[in-house]
Design a protein around this motif. Structure first.
Motif, PDB file in Angstrom:
ATOM      1  N   LYS A 162       3.679  -5.006  -3.191  1.00 35.81           N
ATOM      2  CA  LYS A 162       3.535  -6.275  -4.141  1.00 35.81           C
ATOM      3  C   LYS A 162       1.495  -7.039  -4.694  1.00 35.81           C
ATOM      4  O   LYS A 162       1.057  -5.886  -3.952  1.00 35.81           O
ATOM      5  N   TRP A 163       1.273  -7.121  -5.878  1.00 35.62           N
ATOM      6  CA  TRP A 163       0.297  -6.915  -6.476  1.00 35.62           C
ATOM      7  C   TRP A 163      -0.575  -7.672  -5.075  1.00 35.62           C
ATOM      8  O   TRP A 163      -1.995  -7.245  -5.282  1.00 35.62           O
ATOM      9  N   GLN A 164      -0.280  -8.800  -4.469  1.00 38.81           N
ATOM     10  CA  GLN A 164      -1.177  -9.483  -3.473  1.00 38.81           C
ATOM     11  C   GLN A 164      -1.395  -8.722  -2.242  1.00 38.81           C
ATOM     12  O   GLN A 164      -2.379  -8.201  -1.703  1.00 38.81           O
ATOM     13  N   GLU A 165      -0.638  -7.345  -2.011  1.00 40.32           N
ATOM     14  CA  GLU A 165      -0.662  -6.238  -0.624  1.00 40.32           C
ATOM     15  C   GLU A 165      -2.059  -5.424  -1.284  1.00 40.32           C
ATOM     16  O   GLU A 165      -2.858  -5.175  -0.359  1.00 40.32           O
ATOM     17  N   LEU A 208       5.588  -4.233   6.856  1.00 32.91           N
ATOM     18  CA  LEU A 208       4.957  -3.441   7.546  1.00 32.91           C
ATOM     19  C   LEU A 208       5.183  -2.308   7.036  1.00 32.91           C
ATOM     20  O   LEU A 208       3.794  -2.142   7.241  1.00 32.91           O
ATOM     21  N   CYS A 209       6.456  -1.862   5.895  1.00 36.45           N
ATOM     22  CA  CYS A 209       5.963   0.064   6.227  1.00 36.45           C
ATOM     23  C   CYS A 209       5.435  -0.013   4.699  1.00 36.45           C
ATOM     24  O   CYS A 209       4.346   1.021   4.734  1.00 36.45           O
ATOM     25  N   ARG A 210       5.106  -1.057   4.005  1.00 26.17           N
ATOM     26  CA  ARG A 210       4.151  -1.524   2.560  1.00 26.17           C
ATOM     27  C   ARG A 210       3.304  -1.658   3.020  1.00 26.17           C
ATOM     28  O   ARG A 210       2.088  -0.899   2.671  1.00 26.17           O
ATOM     29  N   VAL A 250      -2.527  -9.830   6.129  1.00 22.93           N
ATOM     30  CA  VAL A 250      -1.492  -9.782   5.148  1.00 22.93           C
ATOM     31  C   VAL A 250      -0.486 -10.289   6.028  1.00 22.93           C
ATOM     32  O   VAL A 250       0.276 -11.515   6.125  1.00 22.93           O
ATOM     33  N   PHE A 251      -0.372 -10.209   7.552  1.00 24.28           N
ATOM     34  CA  PHE A 251       0.028 -11.099   8.543  1.00 24.28           C
ATOM     35  C   PHE A 251      -0.700 -12.175   9.065  1.00 24.28           C
ATOM     36  O   PHE A 251       0.318 -13.068  10.202  1.00 24.28           O
ATOM     37  N   TYR A 296      -7.569  -3.128  -1.993  1.00 25.18           N
ATOM     38  CA  TYR A 296      -8.863  -2.873  -2.743  1.00 25.18           C
ATOM     39  C   TYR A 296      -9.814  -3.761  -2.412  1.00 25.18           C
ATOM     40  O   TYR A 296     -11.104  -3.291  -1.420  1.00 25.18           O
ATOM     41  N   TRP A 297      -9.778  -4.488  -1.849  1.00 21.62           N
ATOM     42  CA  TRP A 297     -10.411  -5.481  -1.561  1.00 21.62           C
ATOM     43  C   TRP A 297     -11.675  -4.737  -0.060  1.00 21.62           C
ATOM     44  O   TRP A 297     -12.237  -4.929   0.083  1.00 21.62           O
ATOM     45  N   ILE A 298     -10.487  -4.958   1.209  1.00 25.01           N
ATOM     46  CA  ILE A 298     -10.445  -3.615   2.667  1.00 25.01           C
ATOM     47  C   ILE A 298     -11.370  -2.826   2.083  1.00 25.01           C
ATOM     48  O   ILE A 298     -12.640  -2.915   2.935  1.00 25.01           O
ATOM     49  N   HIS A 299     -10.923  -1.759   1.103  1.00 27.87           N
ATOM     50  CA  HIS A 299     -11.756  -0.919   1.136  1.00 27.87           C
ATOM     51  C   HIS A 299     -13.056  -0.479   0.369  1.00 27.87           C
ATOM     52  O   HIS A 299     -13.886  -0.014   1.074  1.00 27.87           O
TER      53      HIS A 299
END
Length: 234
Positions: free
Chosen positions: A194-197, A133-135, A110-111, A202-205
């Motif tokens: 957001k959908w990207q987040e 960051l909170c999300r 994300v960052f 999901y992908w990381i998991h």
């Protein structure tokens, strides 16, 4: 000529069968607890920086600050429980790294930087970065809550009373780890995610569950930690 009576020891199949199963169980729990002790340590040390960032934009929101302080204390408590689990078995955790850390990979995605490289002052100065960051924290903790629910149904986890109890404590604490961030985003009229987040989460998991954990399970050359992650901490 006397007959030679051949003596055979008939071993019970039931006696032989559990050995591979026991080795599988021991390895599975070893890998699982090693990943968790890394993530719990990474969690509470990273929250020190989050608290630094929160205290500046939210000085009039002591409840939010207190909730994050509790989150930090819980992560530390969980780390200590996993450490004690290893200590009682007389061994150190496997030396896993940031590739096994959900929050590490989420922050990178994300960052565009590691947790250690994250510019705290830049997050403080940017409302958008602070909300992001909170999300990320909220989604990570929600993912963790769902994963613990699954693990508590796992027969290998349930067979180890001490580890099962640890995950029961984690399960009880988890809602307090994402609800404060969700409530704050609601109070600011911001998106929960957001959908990207959500896709990144999901992908990381999936990559952790389907690639990283199995490869760590199979790779017997992974060394164990030489020292506890909190060695030298005050």
């Amino acid at each position: 000529m006397p007959k030679v009576i051949e003596s055979r020891v008939i071993e019970s199949p039931g006696f032989l069968r559990p050995k591979p199963a026991q080795r599988f169980r021991a390895r599975f729990l070893d890998v699982l607890a090693s990943i968790y002790i890394y993530n719990e340590h990474r969690g509470y040390t990273s929250l020190d920086r989050v608290l630094e960032a929160v205290r500046v934009p939210c000085p009039d929101n002591p409840a939010f600050i207190a909730a994050i302080e509790k989150h930090r204390a819980d992560e530390r408590k969980h780390y200590v429980m996993f450490r004690r689990w290893f200590e009682l078995q007389g061994r150190m955790p496997l030396a896993v790294d940031s590739t096994c850390g959900h929050i590490d990979r989420f922050i990178q995605k994300v960052f565009g930087c590691t947790i250690d490289e994250l510019d705290t002052q830049g997050v403080i100065a940017s409302p958008e970065a602070f909300e992001k960051l909170c999300r990320v924290i909220m989604l990570t903790e929600q993912r963790g809550m769902r994963q613990v629910e699954i693990l508590l149904e796992n027969r290998h986890v349930r067979s180890d009373k001490a580890l099962k109890r640890i995950f029961e404590v984690v399960e009880k604490d988890e809602p307090d780890h994402w609800m404060p961030y969700a409530a704050w985003l609601d109070s600011q009229g911001r998106e929960k995610a957001k959908w990207q987040e959500r896709w990144a989460d999901y992908w990381i998991h999936k990559s952790l569950m389907l690639v990283k954990l199995p490869s760590l399970f199979l790779r017997r050359s992974t060394p164990r930690m030489a020292a506890w992650p909190d060695a030298g901490e005050r």
